[in-house]
Enzyme design. Structure first.
Site, PDB file in Angstrom:
ATOM      1  N   ASP A  10       0.808  -1.208   0.038  1.00  0.00           N
ATOM      2  CA  ASP A  10      -0.064   0.005   0.015  1.00  0.00           C
ATOM      3  C   ASP A  10       0.872   1.369   0.075  1.00  0.00           C
ATOM      4  O   ASP A  10       1.976   1.147   0.034  1.00  0.00           O
ATOM      5  CB  ASP A  10      -0.876   0.059   1.142  1.00  0.00           C
ATOM      6  N   SER A  11       0.197   2.620  -0.121  1.00  0.00           N
ATOM      7  CA  SER A  11       0.852   3.771   0.044  1.00  0.00           C
ATOM      8  C   SER A  11       1.399   3.887   1.432  1.00  0.00           C
ATOM      9  O   SER A  11       2.471   4.665   1.621  1.00  0.00           O
ATOM     10  CB  SER A  11       0.038   4.791  -0.438  1.00  0.00           C
ATOM     11  N   CYS A  73      -4.453  -1.848  -1.778  1.00  0.00           N
ATOM     12  CA  CYS A  73      -4.576  -0.083  -2.105  1.00  0.00           C
ATOM     13  C   CYS A  73      -5.423  -0.253  -3.165  1.00  0.00           C
ATOM     14  O   CYS A  73      -5.241  -0.621  -4.319  1.00  0.00           O
ATOM     15  CB  CYS A  73      -3.275   0.541  -2.483  1.00  0.00           C
ATOM     16  N   GLU A 152      -3.204   8.224   8.749  1.00  0.00           N
ATOM     17  CA  GLU A 152      -1.890   8.267   8.470  1.00  0.00           C
ATOM     18  C   GLU A 152      -1.281   8.854   9.529  1.00  0.00           C
ATOM     19  O   GLU A 152       0.057   8.490   9.900  1.00  0.00           O
ATOM     20  CB  GLU A 152      -1.150   8.522   6.979  1.00  0.00           C
ATOM     21  N   CYS A 184     -11.007   2.494   0.297  1.00  0.00           N
ATOM     22  CA  CYS A 184      -9.745   2.902   0.667  1.00  0.00           C
ATOM     23  C   CYS A 184      -9.194   2.078   1.655  1.00  0.00           C
ATOM     24  O   CYS A 184     -10.074   2.102   2.892  1.00  0.00           O
ATOM     25  CB  CYS A 184      -9.742   4.330   0.897  1.00  0.00           C
ATOM     26  N   HIS A 186      -7.182   2.454   4.205  1.00  0.00           N
ATOM     27  CA  HIS A 186      -6.977   3.145   5.367  1.00  0.00           C
ATOM     28  C   HIS A 186      -8.074   3.228   6.127  1.00  0.00           C
ATOM     29  O   HIS A 186      -8.313   3.229   7.500  1.00  0.00           O
ATOM     30  CB  HIS A 186      -6.749   4.667   5.034  1.00  0.00           C
TER      31      HIS A 186
HETATM   32  N1  DGL Z   1      -4.809   3.092   1.228  1.00  0.00           N
HETATM   33  C1  DGL Z   1      -5.064   3.726  -0.102  1.00  0.00           C
HETATM   34  C2  DGL Z   1      -6.036   3.348  -0.967  1.00  0.00           C
HETATM   35  O1  DGL Z   1      -6.721   2.195  -0.663  1.00  0.00           O
HETATM   36  C3  DGL Z   1      -4.394   4.906  -0.634  1.00  0.00           C
HETATM   37  C4  DGL Z   1      -4.232   6.094   0.451  1.00  0.00           C
HETATM   38  C5  DGL Z   1      -3.602   7.004  -0.317  1.00  0.00           C
HETATM   39  O2  DGL Z   1      -2.191   6.969  -0.360  1.00  0.00           O
HETATM   40  O3  DGL Z   1      -4.025   8.153  -0.706  1.00  0.00           O
HETATM   41  O4  DGL Z   1      -6.504   3.633  -2.001  1.00  0.00           O
END
Ligand code: DGL
Length: 267
Positions: A10-11, A73, A152, A184, A186
């Site tokens: 993931d990022s 992600c 984050e 997402c 996150h």
């Molecule tokens: N966790 C990420 C997703 O599912 C990306 C969050 C990000 O880097 O903007 O898209």
């Protein structure tokens, strides 16, 4: 039997929500997690740029001899999954199809809401996937970038967070959705707050559980499972220097993260 690790990326810390479900579903499988915390967030980036980053990370994990890769992600899945699948000889799994499938199964009034990054919303990946499964369902999407920042930074509760969540959800309630996809990775970290800010009768869906099920099925189908009695190894890599990876990660995974290996992965 195949005792090689599963690669997950993931990022940032969001993909840990997928790792967690994989650890529960197939506890004996070793894992290598990669968070591109230096270049976080991916959401506001151009999808072509995200694609380049994703290709680089996939190569890194492939060179570590993983047996399967999970793109944990949504933004990266939207940008690169199809191309990656064509180029690699190991299974590569994204998070969009499992979430879309679960939403289609759960909606009663055929109105599904999605909160995601700007990149995922722009890509139309969720509406396209939902339409492919059931063309009778209408999808409403809202970009929710501030929620990614909250997570984050390790802010997982509080009145400021609730206010932002409510603002993002309002247009979706007004559209009459009965299912909300956390588009997402996150967002499951703040799922309790999202649930608390949701109207009654709305089902909240995170694709992490379904993705973990898909991983288990593919390993079984292809004879790639690790030995039943194997003690798993867990490795964590990140590219950032001052990120909160360790802190947020351990908040979520308990004491699982003993060390985060910092690496340089230049594009
Ligand atoms: N966790 C990420 C997703 O599912 C990306 C969050 C990000 O880097 O903007 O898209």
């Amino acid at each position: 039997m195949d005792n090689r690790a599963i690669g997950i990326f993931d990022s940032g810390v969001g993909g840990l929500t997928v790792l967690w479900e994989i650890m529960k579903a197939i506890p004996n499988e070793s894992t290598i997690y990669f968070g591109d915390t230096k270049r976080f967030p991916y959401g506001p980036r151009d999808l072509d740029e995200v694609k380049k980053l994703v290709f680089k990370i996939t190569r890194f994990l492939y060179d570590k001899d993983v047996k399967l890769i999970v793109i944990a992600c949504n933004t990266s899945t939207a940008a690169a999954l199809d191309d990656l699948k064509r180029q690699y000889d190991i299974p590569i799994i994204g998070v969009i199809e499992p979430g879309a499938r679960t939403a289609v199964y759960n909606t009663r009034n055929k109105r599904v809401g999605v909160i995601a990054t700007e990149g995922t919303v722009k890509s139309n990946a969720y509406p396209n996937e939902i339409e492919r499964i059931n063309p009778g369902i209408k999808t409403f999407s809202v970009p929710a970038p501030l929620l990614v920042d909250f997570v984050e930074k390790g802010i997982l509760k509080g009145s400021g967070l609730d206010k932002v969540i409510k603002g993002y959800l309002k247009p979706l309630y007004d559209a009459g959705i009965d299912v909300l996809i956390l588009g997402c990775t996150h967002f499951p970290l703040i799922e309790k707050r999202i649930l608390a800010c949701s109207g009654n009768g709305i089902k909240v869906i995170s694709s992490a559980v379904e993705t973990a099920k898909d991983v288990r099925e593919i390993l079984e189908e292809r004879g790639l499972c690790a030995d039943k009695g194997k003690t798993p190894e867990r490795f964590f890599y990140e590219t950032g220097i001052k990120s909160k990876f360790f802190e947020v990660g351990n908040m979520f995974l308990g004491e699982e993260i003993k060390e985060v290996i910092k690496i340089k992965l230049d594009i």
